[in-house]
Design a protein around this motif. Structure first.
Motif, PDB file in Angstrom:
ATOM      1  N   SER A  50      -1.715   3.687  -9.032  1.00 19.99           N
ATOM      2  CA  SER A  50      -2.569   4.627  -8.300  1.00 19.99           C
ATOM      3  C   SER A  50      -3.117   4.002  -7.028  1.00 19.99           C
ATOM      4  CB  SER A  50      -3.697   5.159  -9.195  1.00 19.99           C
ATOM      5  OG  SER A  50      -4.649   4.154  -9.475  1.00 19.99           O
ATOM      6  N   LEU A  51      -3.446   2.713  -7.061  1.00 23.46           N
ATOM      7  CA  LEU A  51      -3.880   2.033  -5.837  1.00 23.46           C
ATOM      8  C   LEU A  51      -2.753   1.998  -4.806  1.00 23.46           C
ATOM      9  CD1 LEU A  51      -5.922  -0.826  -7.460  1.00 23.46           C
ATOM     10  CD2 LEU A  51      -6.807   0.749  -5.723  1.00 23.46           C
ATOM     11  N   SER A  52      -1.547   1.708  -5.265  1.00 23.22           N
ATOM     12  CA  SER A  52      -0.394   1.651  -4.374  1.00 23.22           C
ATOM     13  C   SER A  52      -0.083   3.027  -3.787  1.00 23.22           C
ATOM     14  CB  SER A  52       0.827   1.111  -5.134  1.00 23.22           C
ATOM     15  OG  SER A  52       1.969   1.125  -4.314  1.00 23.22           O
TER      16      SER A  52
ATOM     17  N   THR B  57      -2.949  -6.959  -5.268  1.00 26.75           N
ATOM     18  CA  THR B  57      -2.340  -7.192  -3.967  1.00 26.75           C
ATOM     19  C   THR B  57      -1.195  -6.208  -3.792  1.00 26.75           C
ATOM     20  OG1 THR B  57      -2.904  -9.545  -4.043  1.00 26.75           O
ATOM     21  CG2 THR B  57      -1.219  -8.873  -2.457  1.00 26.75           C
ATOM     22  N   LEU B  58      -1.267  -5.472  -2.701  1.00 33.62           N
ATOM     23  CA  LEU B  58      -0.204  -4.539  -2.337  1.00 33.62           C
ATOM     24  C   LEU B  58       0.710  -5.248  -1.342  1.00 33.62           C
ATOM     25  CD1 LEU B  58      -2.373  -1.329  -1.740  1.00 33.62           C
ATOM     26  CD2 LEU B  58      -1.342  -2.129  -3.876  1.00 33.62           C
TER      27      LEU B  58
ATOM     28  N   ILE C  98      -2.817   0.492  11.061  1.00 30.26           N
ATOM     29  CA  ILE C  98      -2.416   1.524  10.087  1.00 30.26           C
ATOM     30  C   ILE C  98      -2.859   1.108   8.686  1.00 30.26           C
ATOM     31  CG2 ILE C  98      -0.390   2.499   8.894  1.00 30.26           C
ATOM     32  CD1 ILE C  98       0.962   2.540  11.726  1.00 30.26           C
ATOM     33  N   HIS C  99      -2.555  -0.128   8.320  1.00 30.18           N
ATOM     34  CA  HIS C  99      -2.906  -0.587   6.968  1.00 30.18           C
ATOM     35  C   HIS C  99      -4.415  -0.740   6.797  1.00 30.18           C
ATOM     36  CE1 HIS C  99       1.074  -0.922   5.353  1.00 30.18           C
ATOM     37  NE2 HIS C  99       1.463  -1.622   6.397  1.00 30.18           N
ATOM     38  N   ALA C 100      -5.104  -1.220   7.820  1.00 34.34           N
ATOM     39  CA  ALA C 100      -6.561  -1.361   7.732  1.00 34.34           C
ATOM     40  C   ALA C 100      -7.217   0.006   7.571  1.00 34.34           C
ATOM     41  CB  ALA C 100      -7.101  -2.081   8.967  1.00 34.34           C
ATOM     42  N   ASP C 101      -6.759   0.981   8.353  1.00 34.96           N
ATOM     43  CA  ASP C 101      -7.321   2.327   8.237  1.00 34.96           C
ATOM     44  C   ASP C 101      -6.982   2.958   6.892  1.00 34.96           C
ATOM     45  OD1 ASP C 101      -8.399   2.047  10.765  1.00 34.96           O
ATOM     46  OD2 ASP C 101      -6.908   3.335  11.752  1.00 34.96           O
ATOM     47  N   ALA C 102      -5.743   2.769   6.434  1.00 32.09           N
ATOM     48  CA  ALA C 102      -5.353   3.308   5.132  1.00 32.09           C
ATOM     49  C   ALA C 102      -6.238   2.726   4.035  1.00 32.09           C
ATOM     50  CB  ALA C 102      -3.881   3.008   4.845  1.00 32.09           C
ATOM     51  N   HIS C 103      -6.473   1.439   4.099  1.00 32.49           N
ATOM     52  CA  HIS C 103      -7.319   0.779   3.105  1.00 32.49           C
ATOM     53  C   HIS C 103      -8.756   1.302   3.172  1.00 32.49           C
ATOM     54  CE1 HIS C 103      -8.604  -2.259   0.317  1.00 32.49           C
ATOM     55  NE2 HIS C 103      -9.500  -2.693   1.174  1.00 32.49           N
ATOM     56  N   ALA C 104      -9.241   1.517   4.369  1.00 34.36           N
ATOM     57  CA  ALA C 104     -10.610   1.995   4.549  1.00 34.36           C
ATOM     58  C   ALA C 104     -10.795   3.424   4.029  1.00 34.36           C
ATOM     59  CB  ALA C 104     -11.002   1.924   6.026  1.00 34.36           C
ATOM     60  N   TYR C 105      -9.743   4.221   4.069  1.00 39.56           N
ATOM     61  CA  TYR C 105      -9.840   5.618   3.649  1.00 39.56           C
ATOM     62  C   TYR C 105      -9.413   5.859   2.201  1.00 39.56           C
ATOM     63  CZ  TYR C 105     -10.902   7.467   8.266  1.00 39.56           C
ATOM     64  OH  TYR C 105     -11.526   7.779   9.447  1.00 39.56           O
ATOM     65  N   CYS C 106      -8.626   4.969   1.623  1.00 38.08           N
ATOM     66  CA  CYS C 106      -8.086   5.205   0.272  1.00 38.08           C
ATOM     67  C   CYS C 106      -9.217   5.415  -0.729  1.00 38.08           C
ATOM     68  CB  CYS C 106      -7.204   4.018  -0.148  1.00 38.08           C
ATOM     69  SG  CYS C 106      -6.663   4.128  -1.869  1.00 38.08           S
TER      70      CYS C 106
ATOM     71  N   ILE D 102      -9.217   5.519  -3.908  1.00 37.34           N
ATOM     72  CA  ILE D 102      -9.183   4.688  -5.108  1.00 37.34           C
ATOM     73  C   ILE D 102      -9.606   3.258  -4.789  1.00 37.34           C
ATOM     74  CG2 ILE D 102      -7.737   3.857  -7.002  1.00 37.34           C
ATOM     75  CD1 ILE D 102      -6.183   6.542  -6.678  1.00 37.34           C
ATOM     76  N   SER D 103      -9.104   2.683  -3.701  1.00 36.88           N
ATOM     77  CA  SER D 103      -9.521   1.318  -3.376  1.00 36.88           C
ATOM     78  C   SER D 103     -11.006   1.276  -3.023  1.00 36.88           C
ATOM     79  CB  SER D 103      -8.670   0.714  -2.255  1.00 36.88           C
ATOM     80  OG  SER D 103      -8.877   1.375  -1.034  1.00 36.88           O
ATOM     81  N   ARG D 104     -11.538   2.361  -2.507  1.00 39.09           N
ATOM     82  CA  ARG D 104     -12.978   2.428  -2.209  1.00 39.09           C
ATOM     83  C   ARG D 104     -13.805   2.538  -3.477  1.00 39.09           C
ATOM     84  NH1 ARG D 104     -14.824   4.466   2.831  1.00 39.09           N
ATOM     85  NH2 ARG D 104     -16.262   5.769   1.654  1.00 39.09           N
ATOM     86  N   SER D 105     -13.163   2.825  -4.604  1.00 44.58           N
ATOM     87  CA  SER D 105     -13.879   3.059  -5.859  1.00 44.58           C
ATOM     88  C   SER D 105     -13.861   1.879  -6.814  1.00 44.58           C
ATOM     89  CB  SER D 105     -13.259   4.273  -6.567  1.00 44.58           C
ATOM     90  OG  SER D 105     -13.344   5.418  -5.754  1.00 44.58           O
ATOM     91  N   VAL D 106     -13.132   0.834  -6.491  1.00 46.86           N
ATOM     92  CA  VAL D 106     -13.023  -0.297  -7.415  1.00 46.86           C
ATOM     93  C   VAL D 106     -13.965  -1.429  -7.004  1.00 46.86           C
ATOM     94  CG1 VAL D 106     -10.649   0.289  -8.049  1.00 46.86           C
ATOM     95  CG2 VAL D 106     -11.063  -1.353  -6.204  1.00 46.86           C
ATOM     96  N   ASN D 107     -14.272  -2.294  -7.964  1.00 51.64           N
ATOM     97  CA  ASN D 107     -15.236  -3.372  -7.714  1.00 51.64           C
ATOM     98  C   ASN D 107     -14.571  -4.743  -7.623  1.00 51.64           C
ATOM     99  OD1 ASN D 107     -14.544  -3.801 -10.340  1.00 51.64           O
ATOM    100  ND2 ASN D 107     -16.629  -3.859 -11.135  1.00 51.64           N
TER     101      ASN D 107
END
Length: 162
Positions: free
Chosen positions: A65-67, A110-111, A129-137, A139-144
Protein backbone atom coordinates in the motif's frame (compact mmCIF):
# COMPACT_ATOMS: atom_id res chain seq x y z
CA UNK A 1 -12.25 16.20 -3.45
CA UNK A 2 -11.77 17.49 0.06
CA UNK A 3 -13.54 16.05 3.05
CA UNK A 4 -13.58 12.66 4.67
CA UNK A 5 -13.35 9.52 2.56
CA UNK A 6 -14.45 6.19 4.00
CA UNK A 7 -13.18 2.73 3.05
CA UNK A 8 -15.06 -0.43 3.98
CA UNK A 9 -13.14 -3.68 3.97
CA UNK A 10 -14.53 -6.97 5.24
CA UNK A 11 -12.20 -9.62 6.64
CA UNK A 12 -13.59 -13.15 6.94
CA UNK A 13 -11.62 -15.80 8.83
CA UNK A 14 -11.80 -19.11 6.94
CA UNK A 15 -9.38 -21.14 9.04
CA UNK A 16 -11.51 -22.38 11.95
CA UNK A 17 -11.44 -26.01 10.80
CA UNK A 18 -13.30 -28.34 13.18
CA UNK A 19 -11.90 -27.12 16.48
CA UNK A 20 -11.40 -23.36 16.09
CA UNK A 21 -8.95 -21.81 18.50
CA UNK A 22 -8.83 -24.78 20.83
CA UNK A 23 -5.04 -24.28 20.86
CA UNK A 24 -2.45 -22.11 19.14
CA UNK A 25 -1.79 -24.88 16.61
CA UNK A 26 -5.39 -25.99 16.06
CA UNK A 27 -6.45 -23.33 13.56
CA UNK A 28 -5.32 -21.93 10.25
CA UNK A 29 -4.63 -18.23 9.86
CA UNK A 30 -6.40 -18.22 6.48
CA UNK A 31 -8.82 -15.43 5.75
CA UNK A 32 -10.28 -13.41 2.91
CA UNK A 33 -10.13 -9.65 2.47
CA UNK A 34 -13.26 -8.57 0.65
CA UNK A 35 -14.25 -5.22 -0.79
CA UNK A 36 -17.72 -5.17 -2.34
CA UNK A 37 -17.62 -5.68 -6.10
CA UNK A 38 -13.94 -6.71 -6.22
CA UNK A 39 -12.12 -10.05 -6.19
CA UNK A 40 -11.26 -11.34 -2.73
CA UNK A 41 -7.65 -11.29 -1.54
CA UNK A 42 -6.58 -14.55 0.07
CA UNK A 43 -4.73 -13.72 3.26
CA UNK A 44 -2.94 -15.52 6.03
CA UNK A 45 -0.27 -14.64 8.54
CA UNK A 46 3.42 -14.60 7.74
CA UNK A 47 4.77 -18.18 7.60
CA UNK A 48 6.91 -17.32 10.64
CA UNK A 49 3.63 -17.06 12.55
CA UNK A 50 2.06 -20.30 11.28
CA UNK A 51 0.67 -18.73 8.10
CA UNK A 52 0.23 -20.08 4.59
CA UNK A 53 3.06 -18.79 2.40
CA UNK A 54 0.87 -19.00 -0.72
CA UNK A 55 -1.42 -16.28 0.66
CA UNK A 56 -0.75 -12.58 1.24
CA UNK A 57 0.35 -11.58 4.73
CA UNK A 58 -0.97 -8.27 6.11
CA UNK A 59 2.61 -7.02 6.39
CA UNK A 60 3.12 -7.58 2.65
CA UNK A 61 -0.10 -5.75 1.82
CA UNK A 62 0.90 -2.90 4.13
CA UNK A 63 4.24 -2.44 2.34
CA UNK A 64 2.42 -2.76 -1.01
CA UNK A 65 0.00 0.00 0.00
CA UNK A 66 2.90 2.38 0.66
CA UNK A 67 4.38 1.52 -2.74
CA UNK A 68 1.06 1.89 -4.56
CA UNK A 69 0.33 5.23 -2.93
CA UNK A 70 3.76 6.61 -3.85
CA UNK A 71 3.40 5.37 -7.44
CA UNK A 72 0.00 6.96 -7.95
CA UNK A 73 1.18 10.31 -6.58
CA UNK A 74 4.45 10.14 -8.54
CA UNK A 75 2.54 9.60 -11.79
CA UNK A 76 0.31 12.56 -10.99
CA UNK A 77 3.30 14.75 -10.12
CA UNK A 78 5.07 13.69 -13.32
CA UNK A 79 2.02 14.61 -15.40
CA UNK A 80 1.83 17.99 -13.67
CA UNK A 81 5.54 18.59 -14.32
CA UNK A 82 5.29 17.61 -18.00
CA UNK A 83 7.46 14.52 -17.52
CA UNK A 84 6.18 11.70 -19.72
CA UNK A 85 6.46 8.47 -17.72
CA UNK A 86 5.93 5.36 -19.86
CA UNK A 87 6.82 2.72 -17.26
CA UNK A 88 6.99 2.36 -13.51
CA UNK A 89 8.04 -0.40 -11.17
CA UNK A 90 9.04 -0.57 -7.54
CA UNK A 91 10.77 -3.04 -5.25
CA UNK A 92 9.51 -2.02 -1.83
CA UNK A 93 11.19 -3.46 1.25
CA UNK A 94 9.74 -3.19 4.74
CA UNK A 95 11.58 -3.92 7.98
CA UNK A 96 9.68 -5.03 11.04
CA UNK A 97 11.10 -5.58 14.52
CA UNK A 98 9.58 -8.29 16.70
CA UNK A 99 9.85 -7.89 20.45
CA UNK A 100 10.52 -10.78 22.82
CA UNK A 101 6.99 -10.45 24.27
CA UNK A 102 5.52 -11.09 20.83
CA UNK A 103 4.49 -7.63 19.69
CA UNK A 104 6.34 -5.60 17.15
CA UNK A 105 6.24 -2.76 14.69
CA UNK A 106 7.57 -1.62 11.37
CA UNK A 107 10.77 0.36 11.74
CA UNK A 108 11.11 1.48 8.13
CA UNK A 109 10.19 0.95 4.51
CA UNK A 110 12.38 1.73 1.53
CA UNK A 111 10.81 2.20 -1.87
CA UNK A 112 12.95 1.67 -4.98
CA UNK A 113 10.77 3.25 -7.66
CA UNK A 114 12.03 3.01 -11.21
CA UNK A 115 10.58 5.56 -13.61
CA UNK A 116 10.92 4.97 -17.31
CA UNK A 117 10.53 8.26 -19.12
CA UNK A 118 10.16 8.95 -22.83
CA UNK A 119 12.25 12.11 -22.98
CA UNK A 120 15.37 13.55 -21.38
CA UNK A 121 14.67 14.80 -17.88
CA UNK A 122 17.02 16.25 -15.32
CA UNK A 123 17.49 14.44 -12.03
CA UNK A 124 16.33 17.50 -10.11
CA UNK A 125 12.89 17.24 -11.75
CA UNK A 126 12.70 13.54 -10.91
CA UNK A 127 13.79 14.22 -7.34
CA UNK A 128 11.02 16.84 -7.05
CA UNK A 129 8.44 14.36 -8.40
CA UNK A 130 9.38 11.82 -5.73
CA UNK A 131 9.61 14.42 -2.95
CA UNK A 132 6.17 15.77 -3.82
CA UNK A 133 4.71 12.27 -4.14
CA UNK A 134 6.07 11.40 -0.71
CA UNK A 135 4.72 14.62 0.78
CA UNK A 136 1.22 13.96 -0.58
CA UNK A 137 0.94 10.17 -0.13
CA UNK A 138 -1.87 9.60 2.36
CA UNK A 139 -0.40 6.37 3.64
CA UNK A 140 3.19 7.49 4.14
CA UNK A 141 1.83 10.57 5.94
CA UNK A 142 -0.03 8.22 8.30
CA UNK A 143 2.80 6.00 9.51
CA UNK A 144 5.15 6.59 12.44
CA UNK A 145 8.34 5.26 10.86
CA UNK A 146 10.56 6.51 8.04
CA UNK A 147 9.63 5.77 4.44
CA UNK A 148 12.74 6.21 2.34
CA UNK A 149 12.76 6.71 -1.42
CA UNK A 150 15.68 5.40 -3.50
CA UNK A 151 14.64 6.15 -7.11
CA UNK A 152 16.13 5.11 -10.44
CA UNK A 153 15.26 6.78 -13.75
CA UNK A 154 15.58 5.16 -17.17
CA UNK A 155 15.19 7.19 -20.37
CA UNK A 156 13.88 5.46 -23.47
CA UNK A 157 13.35 6.80 -26.97
CA UNK A 158 10.00 8.45 -27.42
CA UNK A 159 7.49 6.13 -29.12
CA UNK A 160 6.52 7.06 -32.65
CA UNK A 161 3.33 9.11 -32.86
CA UNK A 162 0.78 7.84 -35.42
Amino acid sequence: MSGVHSYTVNVLWTGAGTSGTESYTSYARDHEVVVAGKPAIEGSSDPAFRGDESRYAPEELFVASLSQCHMLWALQMAARAGVRVVGYSDRAIGAMRIQSVGGGQFIGVTLHPQLTVADEVDEEAVARIHADAHAYCFISRSVNFPVRISPVTTIVAAPEQP
